[in-house]
Design a protein around this motif. Structure first.
Motif, PDB file in Angstrom:
ATOM      1  N   ASN A  21       8.924   7.656  -2.972  1.00 55.85           N
ATOM      2  CA  ASN A  21       8.844   6.241  -2.615  1.00 55.85           C
ATOM      3  C   ASN A  21       7.533   5.893  -1.923  1.00 55.85           C
ATOM      4  N   LEU A  22       7.033   6.786  -1.105  1.00 53.04           N
ATOM      5  CA  LEU A  22       5.747   6.525  -0.440  1.00 53.04           C
ATOM      6  C   LEU A  22       4.600   6.525  -1.440  1.00 53.04           C
ATOM      7  N   ALA A  23       4.659   7.419  -2.419  1.00 51.79           N
ATOM      8  CA  ALA A  23       3.593   7.509  -3.411  1.00 51.79           C
ATOM      9  C   ALA A  23       3.632   6.358  -4.407  1.00 51.79           C
ATOM     10  N   ALA A  24       4.816   5.860  -4.712  1.00 50.80           N
ATOM     11  CA  ALA A  24       4.972   4.768  -5.681  1.00 50.80           C
ATOM     12  C   ALA A  24       5.929   3.737  -5.091  1.00 50.80           C
ATOM     13  N   PRO A  25       5.447   2.823  -4.252  1.00 53.28           N
ATOM     14  CA  PRO A  25       6.349   1.922  -3.521  1.00 53.28           C
ATOM     15  C   PRO A  25       7.093   0.904  -4.370  1.00 53.28           C
ATOM     16  N   GLY A  26       6.789   0.775  -5.634  1.00 50.45           N
ATOM     17  CA  GLY A  26       7.465  -0.215  -6.466  1.00 50.45           C
ATOM     18  C   GLY A  26       8.627   0.322  -7.275  1.00 50.45           C
ATOM     19  N   LEU A  27       9.024   1.554  -7.044  1.00 53.11           N
ATOM     20  CA  LEU A  27      10.141   2.144  -7.793  1.00 53.11           C
ATOM     21  C   LEU A  27      11.457   1.784  -7.119  1.00 53.11           C
ATOM     22  N   VAL A  28      12.065   0.721  -7.583  1.00 55.17           N
ATOM     23  CA  VAL A  28      13.292   0.222  -6.966  1.00 55.17           C
ATOM     24  C   VAL A  28      14.428   1.234  -7.120  1.00 55.17           C
ATOM     25  N   ARG A  75      14.685  -4.713  -0.809  1.00 57.63           N
ATOM     26  CA  ARG A  75      14.014  -5.990  -1.072  1.00 57.63           C
ATOM     27  C   ARG A  75      12.485  -5.851  -1.107  1.00 57.63           C
ATOM     28  N   PRO A  76      11.838  -5.182  -0.133  1.00 61.17           N
ATOM     29  CA  PRO A  76      10.385  -5.007  -0.241  1.00 61.17           C
ATOM     30  C   PRO A  76       9.962  -4.236  -1.489  1.00 61.17           C
ATOM     31  N   LYS A 126       0.818  -1.202   0.000  1.00 57.89           N
ATOM     32  CA  LYS A 126       0.000   0.000   0.000  1.00 57.89           C
ATOM     33  C   LYS A 126       0.858   1.261   0.000  1.00 57.89           C
ATOM     34  N   LYS A 127       0.338   2.280  -0.643  1.00 61.58           N
ATOM     35  CA  LYS A 127       1.020   3.566  -0.660  1.00 61.58           C
ATOM     36  C   LYS A 127       0.969   4.201   0.727  1.00 61.58           C
ATOM     37  N   TRP A 128       1.969   5.010   1.020  1.00 61.87           N
ATOM     38  CA  TRP A 128       2.043   5.824   2.230  1.00 61.87           C
ATOM     39  C   TRP A 128       2.145   5.013   3.520  1.00 61.87           C
ATOM     40  N   THR A 129       2.582   3.744   3.449  1.00 68.02           N
ATOM     41  CA  THR A 129       2.640   2.932   4.660  1.00 68.02           C
ATOM     42  C   THR A 129       4.024   2.384   4.984  1.00 68.02           C
ATOM     43  N   ARG A 130       5.004   2.578   4.148  1.00 68.02           N
ATOM     44  CA  ARG A 130       6.317   1.962   4.382  1.00 68.02           C
ATOM     45  C   ARG A 130       7.118   2.763   5.394  1.00 68.02           C
ATOM     46  N   TRP A 131       7.469   2.114   6.485  1.00 64.95           N
ATOM     47  CA  TRP A 131       8.184   2.803   7.561  1.00 64.95           C
ATOM     48  C   TRP A 131       9.576   3.252   7.122  1.00 64.95           C
ATOM     49  N   GLU A 132      10.216   2.499   6.225  1.00 63.14           N
ATOM     50  CA  GLU A 132      11.559   2.870   5.783  1.00 63.14           C
ATOM     51  C   GLU A 132      11.578   4.243   5.121  1.00 63.14           C
ATOM     52  N   ASP A 133      10.536   4.512   4.331  1.00 62.64           N
ATOM     53  CA  ASP A 133      10.471   5.802   3.648  1.00 62.64           C
ATOM     54  C   ASP A 133      10.167   6.932   4.619  1.00 62.64           C
ATOM     55  N   TRP A 134       9.342   6.657   5.617  1.00 62.64           N
ATOM     56  CA  TRP A 134       9.075   7.665   6.645  1.00 62.64           C
ATOM     57  C   TRP A 134      10.344   7.979   7.431  1.00 62.64           C
ATOM     58  N   HIS A 180       7.521  -4.284  -6.854  1.00 59.64           N
ATOM     59  CA  HIS A 180       7.684  -4.092  -8.295  1.00 59.64           C
ATOM     60  C   HIS A 180       7.370  -5.399  -9.039  1.00 59.64           C
ATOM     61  N   HIS A 181       7.865  -6.505  -8.517  1.00 61.30           N
ATOM     62  CA  HIS A 181       7.622  -7.808  -9.127  1.00 61.30           C
ATOM     63  C   HIS A 181       6.132  -8.142  -9.100  1.00 61.30           C
ATOM     64  N   ASP A 182       5.456  -7.893  -7.987  1.00 58.07           N
ATOM     65  CA  ASP A 182       4.020  -8.175  -7.883  1.00 58.07           C
ATOM     66  C   ASP A 182       3.205  -7.315  -8.820  1.00 58.07           C
TER      67      ASP A 182
END
Length: 119
Positions: free
Chosen positions: A50-57, A107-108, A2-10, A113-115
């Motif tokens: 990254n929060l807006a588009a979590p699949g951008l490696v 890795r996440p 989900k967008k806006w939920t990754r703690w690493e980006d926060w 991105h793969h999904d």
């Protein structure tokens, strides 16, 4: 993912904001203010992307590179003085936090991105 939920980006956003805000509290030396403001702002922007588009490696690698630049900036900008390390310590700590968060997010991000491609 989900967008806006990754703690690493926060965490990367917080590290960038801390680098930017610390320029108001630590004594300026060399190019500390400019480097910390620019690199901190770029960390905040990359974290928001990254929060807006979590699949951008690739953005995870951008964040890691910005963390590395923030770590080496005291030597580049001439503010790694022997007696007054305020700005240098903030650069080192914020850069290390951003680098670790980016490495943990690779890795996440690759999985997201793969999904997105396979579905």
């Amino acid at each position: 993912m989900k967008k806006w939920t990754r703690w690493e980006d926060w965490v990367a956003i917080a590290a960038g904001a801390a680098a930017m805000l610390s320029t108001m509290f630590v004594p300026p030396m060399g190019a500390s203010v400019a480097l910390m403001l620019v690199l901190g702002a770029l960390l905040v922007i990359s974290g928001l992307v990254n929060l807006a588009a979590p699949g951008l490696v690739a953005m995870e690698y951008v964040q890691a590179a910005l963390g590395i630049l923030l770590i080496v900036s005291p030597w580049i900008g001439g503010y790694a003085e022997a007696m007054t390390f305020g700005a240098a310590w903030m650069s080192w700590i914020c850069g290390a936090v951003a680098l670790v968060a980016a490495v943990l997010a690779i890795r996440p991000s690759m999985q997201a991105h793969h999904d997105a491609i396979t579905h």
